[in-house]
Design an enzyme around this catalytic site. Sequence first.
Site, PDB file in Angstrom:
ATOM      1  CE  LYS A  50      -4.263  -1.890   1.342  1.00  0.00           C
ATOM      2  NZ  LYS A  50      -5.573  -1.743   1.810  1.00  0.00           N
TER       3      LYS A  50
ATOM      4  CE  LYS B 283      -6.669  -8.000  -1.786  1.00  0.00           C
ATOM      5  NZ  LYS B 283      -7.370  -7.782  -0.522  1.00  0.00           N
TER       6      LYS B 283
ATOM      7  CE  LYS C   4     -13.699  -3.367   1.518  1.00  0.00           C
ATOM      8  NZ  LYS C   4     -12.348  -3.444   2.095  1.00  0.00           N
TER       9      LYS C   4
HETATM   10  N1  AQP Z   1     -10.040 -10.721  -3.327  1.00  0.00           N
HETATM   11  C1  AQP Z   1     -10.321 -11.334  -2.183  1.00  0.00           C
HETATM   12  N2  AQP Z   1     -10.505 -12.666  -2.167  1.00  0.00           N
HETATM   13  C2  AQP Z   1     -10.806 -13.319  -1.000  1.00  0.00           C
HETATM   14  N3  AQP Z   1     -10.925 -12.686   0.192  1.00  0.00           N
HETATM   15  C3  AQP Z   1     -10.747 -11.351   0.197  1.00  0.00           C
HETATM   16  N4  AQP Z   1     -10.791 -10.428   1.191  1.00  0.00           N
HETATM   17  C4  AQP Z   1     -10.564  -9.194   0.693  1.00  0.00           C
HETATM   18  N5  AQP Z   1     -10.328  -9.283  -0.634  1.00  0.00           N
HETATM   19  C5  AQP Z   1     -10.444 -10.609  -0.970  1.00  0.00           C
HETATM   20  C6  AQP Z   1     -11.071 -10.772   2.588  1.00  0.00           C
HETATM   21  O1  AQP Z   1     -12.180  -9.993   3.008  1.00  0.00           O
HETATM   22  C7  AQP Z   1     -12.010  -9.609   4.362  1.00  0.00           C
HETATM   23  C8  AQP Z   1     -12.133  -8.126   4.513  1.00  0.00           C
HETATM   24  O2  AQP Z   1     -11.052  -7.448   3.964  1.00  0.00           O
HETATM   25  P1  AQP Z   1     -10.887  -5.881   4.265  1.00  0.00           P
HETATM   26  O3  AQP Z   1     -11.846  -5.111   3.500  1.00  0.00           O
HETATM   27  O4  AQP Z   1     -10.928  -5.584   5.705  1.00  0.00           O
HETATM   28  O5  AQP Z   1      -9.410  -5.638   3.826  1.00  0.00           O
HETATM   29  P2  AQP Z   1      -8.632  -6.006   2.528  1.00  0.00           P
HETATM   30  O6  AQP Z   1      -8.247  -7.431   2.600  1.00  0.00           O
HETATM   31  O7  AQP Z   1      -7.521  -5.008   2.441  1.00  0.00           O
HETATM   32  O8  AQP Z   1      -9.695  -5.794   1.360  1.00  0.00           O
HETATM   33  P3  AQP Z   1      -9.593  -4.909   0.071  1.00  0.00           P
HETATM   34  O9  AQP Z   1     -10.809  -5.115  -0.730  1.00  0.00           O
HETATM   35  O10 AQP Z   1      -8.271  -5.150  -0.612  1.00  0.00           O
HETATM   36  O11 AQP Z   1      -9.684  -3.440   0.677  1.00  0.00           O
HETATM   37  P4  AQP Z   1      -8.790  -2.167   0.427  1.00  0.00           P
HETATM   38  O12 AQP Z   1      -8.603  -2.071  -1.050  1.00  0.00           O
HETATM   39  O13 AQP Z   1      -9.569  -1.019   1.009  1.00  0.00           O
HETATM   40  O14 AQP Z   1      -7.527  -2.444   1.181  1.00  0.00           O
HETATM   41  C9  AQP Z   1     -10.644 -10.159   4.810  1.00  0.00           C
HETATM   42  O15 AQP Z   1     -10.856 -11.392   5.453  1.00  0.00           O
HETATM   43  C10 AQP Z   1      -9.937 -10.358   3.499  1.00  0.00           C
HETATM   44  O16 AQP Z   1      -8.935 -11.353   3.578  1.00  0.00           O
END
Ligand code: AQP
Length: 347
Positions: free
Chosen positions: A130, A215, A218
């Site tokens: 990040k 991956k 969001k």
């Molecule tokens: N692509 C994914 N596949 C499977 N599991 C996923 N998770 C997130 N993306 C995937 C799982 O969802 C839960 C919540 O994640 P989070 O929103 O708290 O944080 P993150 O993993 O950082 O998700 P994002 O979408 O990538 O958010 P941003 O872009 O804001 O950082 C966790 O259990 C995660 O593993």
Amino acid sequence: MATTTAPGAAPQEVRPRPARPRTFSGIKPSGEPHLGTYLGAVKRWVEMQDEYDNFFCIVDLHAVTVPQDPAALRRRTRELAAFYVAAGIDTAKSTILVQGHVPAHAELGWILNCITPMGWLERMTQFKDKSAKEGDNRERISAGLFDYPVLMAADILLYDARYVPVGDDQRQHVELTRDIAERFNRLYGETLVVPEAVIAETGARIMGLEDPTQKMSKSEDLPGQAIGVFDNPGVIRRNVMRATTDSGREVRFDPSRPGIYNLLTIYEVLSGESRPAIEARFEGKGYGDFKRALADLVLDVLTPIQERSRQLLTSGEVDDILRQGAERAAPVAGATLLRVKRAMGLA
Ligand code: AQP
């Protein structure tokens, strides 16, 4: 039920350890929830919830480690809670709470900061990824982004969680939580439950539709990369049909073809069918036929969830659920915090 009182603090219930093992997990309201968060996290929570005493959190304090529009953050927090319930989280079996509604999260986060070495945090790959997006410009990276795995450890440890169901990208943060709990217990005596990550064999890392080597996320800028769980049907269908594949034709689970492999994985987790059954179903058919079937399946799953979410939001039911969630969570979290403070001489 016994109560204890810390000097200057309100009396706290000391609850007996739960009969069913505890789970804790959460999602940041940092953007629209997507199919990755549904398949990697919420769908698993729903499947597991009968066996455990569950706390599912909307981790708003994690969202603000990067800038958020206040109105959007407020809206997404409610929407994410509505999504949990609409997707099948049952408030009779599980507590749904907003992290910022229970002040013990921030307080234990601070305390754990004081026993967590900087070197442990410097090894976190998510922070490295990040911060690299900001070109390593130190003025644009908040201390909170660096430190957020410690707050995540506090979230989990406050509830004496044995199990933490997460997607694959959170494996390292749960390992760090274990290290922090073990270090605390070594320094101050057995106080914290050391948790374990629960990561599914399939669906724990859903990849993007546009770039299947990244991956699904969001905060991803690529249009069409993520399927938002609240996207309208036309957008979902279009993005599935446009998903990057390759020049092949055979609909087979072949990890060397990341685009079609990812789409098939989504199909597998949503349908619950075995890989051979899915391959047999699409034998002799091309990618186009498969993508149409996948879009139908995604819509079959998401449309009722979207409708139920809307009802929960417009009726205000979701606000009652979050109020009750904070009321249920606060004494549990407060009891752990008191144990920690006593162990350290803070109470
Ligand atoms: N692509 C994914 N596949 C499977 N599991 C996923 N998770 C997130 N993306 C995937 C799982 O969802 C839960 C919540 O994640 P989070 O929103 O708290 O944080 P993150 O993993 O950082 O998700 P994002 O979408 O990538 O958010 P941003 O872009 O804001 O950082 C966790 O259990 C995660 O593993």
